[in-house]
Design a protein around this motif. Structure first.
Motif, PDB file in Angstrom:
ATOM      1  N   PRO A 140      -8.368   8.909  -2.003  1.00 64.23           N
ATOM      2  CA  PRO A 140      -7.751   7.721  -1.400  1.00 64.23           C
ATOM      3  C   PRO A 140      -6.234   7.800  -1.536  1.00 64.23           C
ATOM      4  O   PRO A 140      -5.717   8.390  -2.503  1.00 64.23           O
ATOM      5  CB  PRO A 140      -8.323   6.566  -2.233  1.00 64.23           C
ATOM      6  N   LEU A 171     -14.866   8.846  -8.259  1.00 63.62           N
ATOM      7  CA  LEU A 171     -15.456   7.740  -7.509  1.00 63.62           C
ATOM      8  C   LEU A 171     -16.783   8.223  -6.924  1.00 63.62           C
ATOM      9  O   LEU A 171     -16.862   9.326  -6.386  1.00 63.62           O
ATOM     10  CB  LEU A 171     -14.538   7.312  -6.364  1.00 63.62           C
ATOM     11  N   LEU A 193      -4.436   7.116  -4.850  1.00 60.52           N
ATOM     12  CA  LEU A 193      -4.632   8.067  -5.942  1.00 60.52           C
ATOM     13  C   LEU A 193      -3.778   9.318  -5.759  1.00 60.52           C
ATOM     14  O   LEU A 193      -3.404   9.958  -6.745  1.00 60.52           O
ATOM     15  CB  LEU A 193      -6.103   8.456  -6.050  1.00 60.52           C
ATOM     16  N   THR A 213     -11.349   1.855  -6.655  1.00 64.52           N
ATOM     17  CA  THR A 213     -10.121   2.635  -6.466  1.00 64.52           C
ATOM     18  C   THR A 213      -8.959   1.986  -7.197  1.00 64.52           C
ATOM     19  O   THR A 213      -8.138   2.669  -7.815  1.00 64.52           O
ATOM     20  CB  THR A 213      -9.800   2.771  -4.967  1.00 64.52           C
ATOM     21  N   GLU A 270      -6.583   3.636 -10.015  1.00 64.78           N
ATOM     22  CA  GLU A 270      -5.121   3.641  -9.892  1.00 64.78           C
ATOM     23  C   GLU A 270      -4.475   3.116 -11.173  1.00 64.78           C
ATOM     24  O   GLU A 270      -3.476   3.671 -11.642  1.00 64.78           O
ATOM     25  CB  GLU A 270      -4.693   2.785  -8.699  1.00 64.78           C
TER      26      GLU A 270
END
Length: 324
Positions: free
Chosen positions: A313, A263, A316, A274, A278
């Motif tokens: 995050p 990212l 993740l 995100t 995922e």
């Protein structure tokens, strides 16, 4: 007072529900720069992701991984996600200033592709291909090592083949039989040349060969850059490529093919970006698509350190393990 308190509770509850729904339904544009070898699986992943999240518009731009990374780090093009065919491209060009992560999510290996129209197609195999590449009149090529990891990996395979097959000066003889015009900016550009009969052989990733229904020679693990158990042998191959500044060079050292994704820090849409990652790293989502298209994924995906893991995050972290 009771009525006012009840209304406040209702308002807070409604706000929480609304926020939860907003978080569960990402929206907006997501700009993804990625390796050309990921074009086919990412197109399928994009389609499935947008069916799941119809408010998101995935906008992809593909090319040589080094070129894509430099568009972010040097040209300043806005992007939300970068996916590289060589995770070290992210390490060298983006990690630190432009991203806090480099998630390794898939592997690959080099193969020599051809078609029924290729010269000596009825004779080539995993033992005699070096002789065929040195044969006068045989047209073969690879992608630009300065722009595309498949390019410098192709040259590494040639270097490793010289000692593996014990052919003195094979690397130089093969390159002498490959004019500069046969070096293209990205490996997928060579596919059309193969299929139209304008090129006999081209170096590609196994996944690309499978996705485009090409014939290909499978190489021994000792030289195909596809088996991390042979990394100590792959390290004997080295290729000089252009550096960040004009006139400078970087030495690329042989290593098994490992893809990385990250990212970008100044992402304009981190929530949707995100969510895409995922889905990509879901064993039943993007990773399954990669597997089905001839590209073995890491399940789970990997980061090398606890420090990097801690910066991921929350969504993740559930899909990633710490492993060098």
């Amino acid at each position: 007072m009771k009525l006012r308190f009840s209304l406040c509770i209702l308002a807070v509850f409604s706000l929480l529900v609304f926020s939860s729904q907003a978080m569960a339904e990402p929206a907006g544009k997501v700009a993804i720069f990625h390796a050309g070898s990921l074009s086919v699986p990412f197109a399928e992943i994009e389609k499935n992701f947008e069916q799941k999240y119809p408010k998101v518009d995935i906008q992809r731009e593909s090319g040589g991984s080094t070129k894509m990374a430099r568009l972010i780090s040097e040209v300043g093009k806005p992007a939300d996600i970068m996916a590289s065919a060589d995770y070290t491209v992210i390490d060298k060009n983006l990690l630190g200033k432009f991203t806090d992560m480099n998630i390794r999510f898939a592997t690959n290996q080099l193969v020599l592709c051809y078609t029924d129209q290729s010269r000596l197609a009825d004779k080539i195999n995993d033992k005699n291909w070096p002789e065929i590449l040195m044969t006068e009149g045989v047209v073969w090529g690879h992608s630009d090592p300065n722009l595309d990891p498949c390019g410098y990996r192709s040259l590494m395979v040639l270097q490793l083949a010289e000692s593996y097959y014990n052919i003195p000066d094979f690397y130089n003889k093969a390159i002498a039989n490959r004019p500069q015009k046969n070096v293209r900016p990205k490996s997928v550009e060579l596919i059309s040349l193969l299929k139209t009969g304008n090129m006999d052989y081209a170096w590609e990733y196994l996944s690309v060969a499978v996705q485009h229904d090409l014939k290909y020679v499978v190489l021994p693990d000792e030289i195909n850059l596809g088996n991390y158990n042979y990394d100590s042998n792959y390290q004997n191959a080295r290729v000089e490529v252009s550096g960040k500044k004009p006139g400078t060079t970087i030495t690329r050292t042989g290593k098994s093919c490992t893809y990385g994704i990250c990212l970008i820090k100044d992402s304009q849409n981190p929530e949707a970006a995100t969510a895409f990652m995922e889905y990509l790293m879901d064993p039943e989502g993007g990773l399954k698509i990669l597997q089905d298209m001839g590209q073995p994924p890491f399940v789970p995906c990997r980061v090398p350190t606890q420090e990097m893991y801690d910066k991921l995050p929350a969504g993740l972290k559930e899909l990633v393990e710490i492993k060098k």
